[in-house]
Design a protein around this motif. Structure first.
Motif, PDB file in Angstrom:
ATOM      1  N   UNK A  36       0.773  -1.223   0.000  1.00 54.33           N
ATOM      2  CA  UNK A  36       0.000   0.000   0.000  1.00 54.33           C
ATOM      3  C   UNK A  36       0.803   1.271   0.000  1.00 54.33           C
ATOM      4  N   UNK A  37       0.040   2.346  -0.037  1.00 54.83           N
ATOM      5  CA  UNK A  37       0.588   3.686  -0.021  1.00 54.83           C
ATOM      6  C   UNK A  37      -0.181   4.480   1.016  1.00 54.83           C
ATOM      7  N   UNK A  38       0.524   5.364   1.724  1.00 52.02           N
ATOM      8  CA  UNK A  38      -0.095   6.272   2.681  1.00 52.02           C
ATOM      9  C   UNK A  38       0.421   7.670   2.383  1.00 52.02           C
ATOM     10  N   UNK A  39      -0.506   8.586   2.169  1.00 49.52           N
ATOM     11  CA  UNK A  39      -0.170   9.977   1.884  1.00 49.52           C
ATOM     12  C   UNK A  39      -0.692  10.805   3.053  1.00 49.52           C
ATOM     13  N   UNK A  40       0.233  11.350   3.837  1.00 50.83           N
ATOM     14  CA  UNK A  40      -0.119  11.996   5.103  1.00 50.83           C
ATOM     15  C   UNK A  40       0.017  13.510   5.002  1.00 50.83           C
ATOM     16  N   UNK A  41      -0.965  14.219   5.532  1.00 54.64           N
ATOM     17  CA  UNK A  41      -0.873  15.679   5.639  1.00 54.64           C
ATOM     18  C   UNK A  41      -1.298  16.081   7.049  1.00 54.64           C
ATOM     19  N   UNK A  42      -0.796  17.220   7.486  1.00 53.30           N
ATOM     20  CA  UNK A  42      -1.085  17.635   8.856  1.00 53.30           C
ATOM     21  C   UNK A  42      -1.996  18.840   8.956  1.00 53.30           C
ATOM     22  N   UNK A  43      -2.827  19.058   7.986  1.00 53.06           N
ATOM     23  CA  UNK A  43      -3.890  20.042   8.104  1.00 53.06           C
ATOM     24  C   UNK A  43      -3.525  21.474   7.760  1.00 53.06           C
ATOM     25  N   UNK A  44      -4.390  22.358   8.178  1.00 53.38           N
ATOM     26  CA  UNK A  44      -4.286  23.773   7.852  1.00 53.38           C
ATOM     27  C   UNK A  44      -3.005  24.370   8.417  1.00 53.38           C
ATOM     28  N   UNK A  45      -2.251  25.079   7.596  1.00 49.89           N
ATOM     29  CA  UNK A  45      -1.023  25.713   8.091  1.00 49.89           C
ATOM     30  C   UNK A  45      -1.304  26.668   9.255  1.00 49.89           C
ATOM     31  N   UNK A  46      -0.304  26.891  10.077  1.00 48.90           N
ATOM     32  CA  UNK A  46      -0.452  27.746  11.260  1.00 48.90           C
ATOM     33  C   UNK A  46      -1.000  29.124  10.915  1.00 48.90           C
ATOM     34  N   UNK A  50      -8.194  29.588  12.124  1.00 45.53           N
ATOM     35  CA  UNK A  50      -9.218  30.559  12.503  1.00 45.53           C
ATOM     36  C   UNK A  50      -9.010  31.022  13.946  1.00 45.53           C
ATOM     37  N   UNK A  51      -8.043  31.924  14.131  1.00 44.23           N
ATOM     38  CA  UNK A  51      -7.798  32.511  15.454  1.00 44.23           C
ATOM     39  C   UNK A  51      -7.133  33.865  15.254  1.00 44.23           C
ATOM     40  N   UNK A  52      -7.205  34.690  16.284  1.00 41.09           N
ATOM     41  CA  UNK A  52      -6.590  36.020  16.195  1.00 41.09           C
ATOM     42  C   UNK A  52      -5.074  35.913  16.006  1.00 41.09           C
ATOM     43  N   UNK A  53      -4.432  34.979  16.724  1.00 44.78           N
ATOM     44  CA  UNK A  53      -2.974  34.858  16.593  1.00 44.78           C
ATOM     45  C   UNK A  53      -2.585  34.378  15.194  1.00 44.78           C
ATOM     46  N   UNK A  54      -3.396  33.486  14.612  1.00 38.20           N
ATOM     47  CA  UNK A  54      -3.099  32.982  13.281  1.00 38.20           C
ATOM     48  C   UNK A  54      -3.247  34.087  12.238  1.00 38.20           C
ATOM     49  N   UNK A  55      -4.291  34.893  12.353  1.00 39.84           N
ATOM     50  CA  UNK A  55      -4.480  36.000  11.415  1.00 39.84           C
ATOM     51  C   UNK A  55      -3.334  37.015  11.546  1.00 39.84           C
ATOM     52  N   UNK A  61       3.702  37.481   8.173  1.00 33.31           N
ATOM     53  CA  UNK A  61       4.423  36.720   7.153  1.00 33.31           C
ATOM     54  C   UNK A  61       4.216  37.319   5.768  1.00 33.31           C
ATOM     55  N   UNK A  62       3.004  37.743   5.475  1.00 35.44           N
ATOM     56  CA  UNK A  62       2.745  38.356   4.169  1.00 35.44           C
ATOM     57  C   UNK A  62       3.570  39.629   3.994  1.00 35.44           C
ATOM     58  N   UNK A  63       3.663  40.425   5.051  1.00 30.12           N
ATOM     59  CA  UNK A  63       4.458  41.648   4.983  1.00 30.12           C
ATOM     60  C   UNK A  63       5.942  41.317   4.810  1.00 30.12           C
ATOM     61  N   UNK A  64       6.437  40.357   5.588  1.00 27.02           N
ATOM     62  CA  UNK A  64       7.861  39.983   5.534  1.00 27.02           C
ATOM     63  C   UNK A  64       8.227  39.406   4.156  1.00 27.02           C
ATOM     64  N   UNK A 146      -3.164  32.427  23.916  1.00 28.52           N
ATOM     65  CA  UNK A 146      -2.475  31.141  23.784  1.00 28.52           C
ATOM     66  C   UNK A 146      -2.448  30.748  22.317  1.00 28.52           C
ATOM     67  N   UNK A 147      -1.408  30.029  21.951  1.00 25.57           N
ATOM     68  CA  UNK A 147      -1.277  29.574  20.570  1.00 25.57           C
ATOM     69  C   UNK A 147      -1.829  28.160  20.480  1.00 25.57           C
ATOM     70  N   UNK A 148      -3.151  28.062  20.324  1.00 28.67           N
ATOM     71  CA  UNK A 148      -3.798  26.765  20.204  1.00 28.67           C
ATOM     72  C   UNK A 148      -3.839  26.389  18.725  1.00 28.67           C
TER      73      UNK A 148
END
Length: 165
Positions: A36-46, A50-55, A61-64, A146-148
Motif C-alpha cells: 500500500x501507499x499512505x499519503x499523510x498531511x497535517x492540516x491547515x497551516x499555522x 481561525x484565530x486572532x494569533x493565526x491572522x 508573514x505576508x508583509x515579511x 495562547x497559541x492553540x
C-alpha cells in the motif's frame, strides 16, 4: 531491490512540492500485491487557522515575504480529493481517507519552528536575520493569547490489487 518488493510507501506533507501523478504511477509497480501507499498531511497551516494569533501571524508573514499566503500546502479538501483521484488513476484500489483531529498548545518556539519549516529555503531568512524575523513575529502576535493549534491529520491510503500478467 527487485520489482514489486515494497510492502508500503509513505509520503508526507512535502507532496505538494512533487509531481504527484508521476510519483504515484512510478511507485505502484514497486509495491507487491496487497502492498500500500499512505499519503499523510497535517492540516491547515499555522498562518491560515481561525484565530486572532493565526491572522496576526499571516499578516506578519505576508508583509515579511511580500506575498499573499493562500496556499494550503496540499491539505485542503480539494487537494485531498485531487490526490485520491490521482491514486486511483495510478491503479491503487480501496483508496480512502483516515482522519485524526486534535488541538494542542504551542510555545512561541514551537510556532516559530513550524513557520520556519514551512518556508521555502530560498525565502527563509538566513541565520543572521532569524532573530529579527522571530522578534517581528513575536511582536505581531497578541500578547495575551495562547497559541492553540488545531490539527487535522489526514492519511489517504490505497493498496495494490491483483496485477495483470
Amino acid at each position: 531491490m527487485g520489482e514489486r518488493s515494497l510492502a508500503l510507501t509513505v509520503i508526507g506533507q512535502a507532496l505538494h512540492w512533487m509531481q504527484h501523478e508521476e510519483l504515484f504511477r512510478a511507485v505502484s509497480p514497486l509495491l507487491r500485491v496487497g502492498g500500500g501507499i499512505a499519503v499523510i498531511s497535517n492540516g491547515t497551516p499555522l498562518w491560515l487557522q481561525d484565530s486572532a494569533w493565526s491572522r496576526a501571524l499571516c499578516g506578519c508573514l505576508e508583509e515579511w515575504l511580500g506575498i499573499t499566503l493562500e496556499a494550503s500546502c496540499g491539505t485542503s479538501s480539494r487537494d485531498r480529493l485531487r490526490y485520491a483521484q490521482a491514486l486511483e488513476s495510478a491503479g491503487f484500489v480501496d483508496v480512502r481517507e483516515i482522519v485524526v483531529e486534535y488541538s494542542g498548545e504551542l510555545t512561541f518556539d514551537q510556532l516559530f519552528g513550524g513557520v520556519c519549516s514551512a518556508i521555502p529555503a530560498d525565502q527563509l531568512p538566513g541565520p543572521d536575520e532569524r532573530a529579527v524575523f522571530a522578534e517581528r513575529i513575536r511582536q505581531a502576535l497578541p500578547a495575551d493569547e495562547r497559541f492553540t493549534e488545531h490539527v487535522r491529520v489526514s492519511t489517504l491510503v490505497g493498496r495494490v490489487g491483483v496485477v495483470d500478467a
